[in-house]
Design an enzyme around this catalytic site. Sequence first.
Site, PDB file in Angstrom:
ATOM      1  N   ARG A  13     -20.905  75.978 -21.237  1.00 32.19           N
ATOM      2  CA  ARG A  13     -21.376  77.104 -22.051  1.00 32.19           C
ATOM      3  C   ARG A  13     -21.795  76.674 -23.445  1.00 32.19           C
ATOM      4  O   ARG A  13     -22.575  77.347 -24.104  1.00 32.19           O
ATOM      5  CB  ARG A  13     -20.328  78.219 -22.070  1.00 32.19           C
ATOM      6  CG  ARG A  13     -20.219  78.916 -20.704  1.00 32.19           C
ATOM      7  CD  ARG A  13     -19.180  80.015 -20.732  1.00 32.19           C
ATOM      8  NE  ARG A  13     -17.842  79.506 -20.787  1.00 32.19           N
ATOM      9  CZ  ARG A  13     -17.062  79.296 -19.733  1.00 32.19           C
ATOM     10  NH1 ARG A  13     -17.494  79.578 -18.523  1.00 32.19           N
ATOM     11  NH2 ARG A  13     -15.843  78.813 -19.873  1.00 32.19           N
TER      12      ARG A  13
ATOM     13  N   GLU B 247      -6.899  76.659 -22.595  1.00 29.53           N
ATOM     14  CA  GLU B 247      -6.183  77.935 -22.444  1.00 29.53           C
ATOM     15  C   GLU B 247      -5.727  78.134 -21.007  1.00 29.53           C
ATOM     16  O   GLU B 247      -4.659  78.653 -20.752  1.00 29.53           O
ATOM     17  CB  GLU B 247      -7.070  79.103 -22.905  1.00 29.53           C
ATOM     18  CG  GLU B 247      -6.278  80.381 -23.087  1.00 29.53           C
ATOM     19  CD  GLU B 247      -7.126  81.618 -23.376  1.00 29.53           C
ATOM     20  OE1 GLU B 247      -8.361  81.523 -23.348  1.00 29.53           O
ATOM     21  OE2 GLU B 247      -6.525  82.676 -23.591  1.00 29.53           O
TER      22      GLU B 247
HETATM   23  P1  AMP Z   1      -9.621  75.933 -25.447  1.00 30.77           P
HETATM   24  O1  AMP Z   1      -9.653  74.470 -25.149  1.00 30.77           O
HETATM   25  O2  AMP Z   1      -8.354  76.589 -25.033  1.00 30.77           O
HETATM   26  O3  AMP Z   1      -9.985  76.211 -26.892  1.00 30.77           O
HETATM   27  O4  AMP Z   1     -10.714  76.607 -24.516  1.00 30.77           O
HETATM   28  C1  AMP Z   1     -12.050  76.581 -24.884  1.00 30.77           C
HETATM   29  C2  AMP Z   1     -12.966  76.432 -23.700  1.00 30.77           C
HETATM   30  O5  AMP Z   1     -12.622  77.250 -22.605  1.00 30.77           O
HETATM   31  C3  AMP Z   1     -14.339  76.850 -24.119  1.00 30.77           C
HETATM   32  O6  AMP Z   1     -15.221  75.887 -23.579  1.00 30.77           O
HETATM   33  C4  AMP Z   1     -14.560  78.206 -23.513  1.00 30.77           C
HETATM   34  O7  AMP Z   1     -15.795  78.227 -22.845  1.00 30.77           O
HETATM   35  C5  AMP Z   1     -13.456  78.401 -22.517  1.00 30.77           C
HETATM   36  N1  AMP Z   1     -12.587  79.550 -22.786  1.00 30.77           N
HETATM   37  C6  AMP Z   1     -11.246  79.522 -23.027  1.00 30.77           C
HETATM   38  N2  AMP Z   1     -10.725  80.734 -23.154  1.00 30.77           N
HETATM   39  C7  AMP Z   1     -11.753  81.587 -23.022  1.00 30.77           C
HETATM   40  C8  AMP Z   1     -11.856  83.014 -23.072  1.00 30.77           C
HETATM   41  N3  AMP Z   1     -10.791  83.795 -23.261  1.00 30.77           N
HETATM   42  N4  AMP Z   1     -13.080  83.566 -22.890  1.00 30.77           N
HETATM   43  C9  AMP Z   1     -14.163  82.780 -22.702  1.00 30.77           C
HETATM   44  N5  AMP Z   1     -14.126  81.436 -22.629  1.00 30.77           N
HETATM   45  C10 AMP Z   1     -12.938  80.837 -22.785  1.00 30.77           C
END
Ligand code: AMP
Length: 172
Positions: free
Chosen positions: A59, A96
């Site tokens: 994305r 996440e």
């Molecule tokens: P993080 O490493 O936890 O910051 O997760 C970020 C990555 O996961 C990004 O590339 C986002 O595309 C995706 N992502 C994580 N949580 C979400 C969410 N609640 N909504 C949309 N995309 C998310």
Amino acid sequence: MEYVKSHIREVKDFPTPGILFYDLTTAFKDPRALHIIGWDLSQLYRDKGITKVVGIESRGFIGGSILAFELGAGFIPARKPGKLPADVIRKDYGKEYGKDIIEIHRDAITPDDVVLIHDDVLATGGTMKAAYELVKSLNPKKIYINFIIELSALEGRKVLPDDVDITSLLKY
Ligand code: AMP
């Protein structure tokens, strides 16, 4: 920004129960919302001398490509394992919802580069931290970090370095 926000779809329990997923496809498909996102993102970096934009798969490729085009910079994909054809450097990380690995080409960045790393959403910060560490290991002059959406409650900024300029267009 209210116009953009109103075009972001919020999907409960995707991809796993308990996650509220911010779906940007509904904003990207709207010409005006896409234009606002691209314009406002690039305005933040016009005077920064950015030479390379790193977009995180998948994305982050959308906003990252627009940023690179608007800033007159090159685009570098940070990809999932096994996708890049030449010599890579890689990093394991937690996000996440689950674990992952990210790779970039070893020759993607040189010490005279000013790099902007872009992803769509900052959640726990694990993905961006891994991308930052990869880019940092190639010793560019300076690194900036940018997101379209920041999920403030997850405090992803806390895992990112204090001395790096981090911006997001929308905070939730
Ligand atoms: P993080 O490493 O936890 O910051 O997760 C970020 C990555 O996961 C990004 O590339 C986002 O595309 C995706 N992502 C994580 N949580 C979400 C969410 N609640 N909504 C949309 N995309 C998310």
